[in-house]
Design a protein around this motif. Structure first.
Motif, short mmCIF file in Angstrom:
data_model
loop_
_atom_site.label_atom_id
_atom_site.label_comp_id
_atom_site.label_asym_id
_atom_site.label_seq_id
_atom_site.Cartn_x
_atom_site.Cartn_y
_atom_site.Cartn_z
N ILE A 70 0.83 -1.20 0.00
CA ILE A 70 0.00 0.00 0.00
C ILE A 70 0.87 1.26 0.00
O ILE A 70 0.63 2.19 -0.78
N VAL A 71 1.87 1.29 0.86
CA VAL A 71 2.76 2.46 0.92
C VAL A 71 3.50 2.63 -0.41
O VAL A 71 3.67 3.75 -0.90
N CYS A 72 3.90 1.53 -1.01
CA CYS A 72 4.57 1.59 -2.32
C CYS A 72 3.63 2.18 -3.38
O CYS A 72 4.03 3.02 -4.19
N GLU A 73 2.38 1.74 -3.36
CA GLU A 73 1.38 2.26 -4.31
C GLU A 73 1.16 3.76 -4.10
O GLU A 73 1.03 4.53 -5.07
N ILE A 74 1.13 4.20 -2.85
CA ILE A 74 0.93 5.61 -2.54
C ILE A 74 2.10 6.44 -3.06
O ILE A 74 1.91 7.51 -3.66
N MET A 75 3.31 5.95 -2.86
CA MET A 75 4.48 6.68 -3.35
C MET A 75 4.49 6.73 -4.88
O MET A 75 4.86 7.76 -5.47
N ASP A 76 4.11 5.64 -5.52
CA ASP A 76 4.05 5.63 -6.98
C ASP A 76 3.03 6.67 -7.48
O ASP A 76 3.27 7.36 -8.47
N TYR A 77 1.91 6.75 -6.77
CA TYR A 77 0.89 7.74 -7.14
C TYR A 77 1.47 9.16 -7.03
O TYR A 77 1.23 10.01 -7.91
N PHE A 78 2.23 9.40 -5.98
CA PHE A 78 2.86 10.71 -5.78
C PHE A 78 3.82 11.01 -6.93
O PHE A 78 3.78 12.11 -7.52
N LYS A 79 4.66 10.06 -7.28
CA LYS A 79 5.63 10.27 -8.36
C LYS A 79 4.93 10.52 -9.70
O LYS A 79 5.38 11.34 -10.50
N GLU A 80 3.85 9.81 -9.94
CA GLU A 80 3.15 9.90 -11.22
C GLU A 80 2.34 11.19 -11.38
O GLU A 80 2.11 11.65 -12.50
N ASN A 81 1.94 11.81 -10.25
CA ASN A 81 0.99 12.92 -10.33
C ASN A 81 1.49 14.26 -9.80
O ASN A 81 0.85 15.28 -10.03
N ALA A 82 2.62 14.27 -9.12
CA ALA A 82 3.07 15.51 -8.48
C ALA A 82 3.62 16.50 -9.48
O ALA A 82 4.29 16.13 -10.46
N ASP A 83 3.33 17.78 -9.25
CA ASP A 83 4.01 18.85 -9.95
C ASP A 83 5.35 19.10 -9.27
O ASP A 83 5.60 18.62 -8.17
N SER A 84 6.20 19.88 -9.92
CA SER A 84 7.53 20.16 -9.38
C SER A 84 7.43 20.83 -8.01
O SER A 84 6.65 21.77 -7.82
N ARG A 85 8.18 20.30 -7.04
CA ARG A 85 8.27 20.85 -5.70
C ARG A 85 6.92 20.90 -4.99
O ARG A 85 6.63 21.81 -4.20
N GLU A 86 6.07 19.90 -5.23
CA GLU A 86 4.75 19.87 -4.63
C GLU A 86 4.69 18.81 -3.55
O GLU A 86 5.07 17.66 -3.77
N ARG A 87 4.20 19.18 -2.36
CA ARG A 87 4.02 18.20 -1.29
C ARG A 87 2.86 17.28 -1.64
O ARG A 87 1.95 17.62 -2.39
N PHE A 88 2.88 16.08 -1.04
CA PHE A 88 1.89 15.07 -1.37
C PHE A 88 0.46 15.54 -1.09
O PHE A 88 -0.46 15.30 -1.87
N GLY A 89 0.26 16.25 0.02
CA GLY A 89 -1.07 16.74 0.34
C GLY A 89 -1.60 17.70 -0.71
O GLY A 89 -2.80 17.70 -1.01
N ASP A 90 -0.71 18.51 -1.28
CA ASP A 90 -1.12 19.43 -2.33
C ASP A 90 -1.46 18.68 -3.62
O ASP A 90 -2.37 19.07 -4.36
N THR A 91 -0.72 17.61 -3.88
CA THR A 91 -1.03 16.77 -5.03
C THR A 91 -2.43 16.18 -4.91
O THR A 91 -3.22 16.18 -5.86
N ILE A 92 -2.75 15.68 -3.71
CA ILE A 92 -4.07 15.10 -3.47
C ILE A 92 -5.17 16.15 -3.62
O ILE A 92 -6.22 15.89 -4.22
N ASP A 93 -4.93 17.35 -3.09
CA ASP A 93 -5.92 18.42 -3.23
C ASP A 93 -6.18 18.73 -4.69
O ASP A 93 -7.32 19.05 -5.08
N ARG A 94 -5.16 18.66 -5.51
CA ARG A 94 -5.30 19.01 -6.92
C ARG A 94 -5.93 17.89 -7.74
O ARG A 94 -6.75 18.12 -8.63
N THR A 95 -5.54 16.64 -7.45
CA THR A 95 -6.01 15.51 -8.26
C THR A 95 -7.27 14.86 -7.72
O THR A 95 -7.99 14.19 -8.46
N GLY A 96 -7.54 15.07 -6.42
CA GLY A 96 -8.72 14.46 -5.80
C GLY A 96 -8.39 13.15 -5.12
O GLY A 96 -7.66 12.31 -5.67
N ILE A 97 -8.92 12.96 -3.93
CA ILE A 97 -8.63 11.77 -3.13
C ILE A 97 -9.21 10.51 -3.75
O ILE A 97 -8.70 9.40 -3.54
#
Length: 281
Positions: free
Chosen positions: A244-271
């Motif tokens: 599960i943690v591996c999947e979460i990190m992969d999601y972060f890598k696949e969807n994050a903008d440059s210098r974006e914290r994970f919480g901001d990525t979730i806010d932008r892409t939707g939980i």
């Protein structure tokens, strides 16, 4: 020293202090634990190269300040010979934090073991931004799990066998969140209030409350100037945590903008898109 060298030293755990001359050496622990031999070695290093004291960080690391630049190569060699690991900075998975787990009377899961297992897999892994993991052994949440990019909290989900229940009220008296009432001489759990601490099951002498063990996972938490409380995404089987943690990190890598914290990525892409990725667990 140029900026690149200072940045490289920081990644190795030698962090330039405010005076611009000395460094603080950051040493990683094992979920906040360290054997006495390593503690003796850190004491020796602080006496030899620092000012004879050490400090402790909020992420359960050890720091030795007042290190001179010219002493860093010698310190690196001493750390290597003592199996001490320095570091824990940059856009990586930071040192993991856990409570004392089953050493504590309230511990529901072995948070120390889980922390060390996840640490061995993920510490230092490069990601779009720093990434923190916190593990609490029970709903008391001493490790403040929801202030991390991934938070993990031990759970024991109660279920009442009504046939065996005689409404004795022992479970009601054990519940600190008033989630249990007695209706027609039967205990009833309000799962909106229940925090899954398992105290009701422990108190039941008739053994009519079964407890299912699991872990509550939250994502997207962070502290600092713009803090955010992580969002709970569900209760999972602890045996699937690594995946599960591996999947979460992969999601972060696949969807994050440059210098974006994970919480901001979730806010932008939707939980919901992250939950969809984890639906098979």
């Amino acid at each position: 020293m140029n900026k690149n060298e200072i940045a490289n030293l920081k990644m190795q755990g030698f962090i330039l202090q405010n005076d611009g001359k000395h460094f603080a050496l950051r040493i990683k622990t094992d979920a906040g634990c360290m054997d006495s031999e390593k503690i003796d070695k850190l004491s020796e290093i602080s006496k030899k190269y620092g000012r004879n004291y050490i400090s402790f960080t909020v992420r359960l690391c050890v720091e030795i300040p007042w290190i001179n630049y010219e002493d860093i190569p010698k310190i690196k060699e001493e750390l290597k010979n003592s199996s001490l690991i320095s570091g824990g900075t940059g856009n990586t998975v930071r040192p993991l934090v856990a409570c004392k787990g089953t050493v504590c009377t309230h511990g529901l899961i072995d948070s120390q073991k889980i922390c060390n297992e996840l640490d061995s897999l993920f510490f230092g892994k490069k990601l779009p931004h720093k990434f923190k993991i916190g593990i609490s052994g029970c709903p008391n949440n001493c490790a403040k799990a929801q202030l991390n990019d991934v938070g993990i909290i031990g759970q024991r989900i109660p279920k009442i066998n009504e046939e065996n229940c005689n409404g004795c009220t022992l479970c009601l008296k054990s519940c600190s969140v008033d989630a249990i009432t007695i209706v027609d001489k039967k205990a009833v759990i309000d799962y909106e209030k229940c925090v899954n601490c398992g105290k009701c099951g422990e108190s039941c002498k008739r053994k009519c409350i079964s407890l299912k063990e699991g872990v509550l996972i939250s994502v997207g938490g962070k502290f600092g100037k713009k803090y955010k409380i992580g969002e709970n995404i569900g209760i999972y089987d602890a045996s699937n945590l690594e995946k599960i943690v591996c999947e979460i990190m992969d999601y972060f890598k696949e969807n994050a903008d440059s210098r974006e914290r994970f919480g901001d990525t979730i806010d932008r892409t939707g939980i919901s898109s992250l939950k969809e990725k984890l639906k098979d667990y």
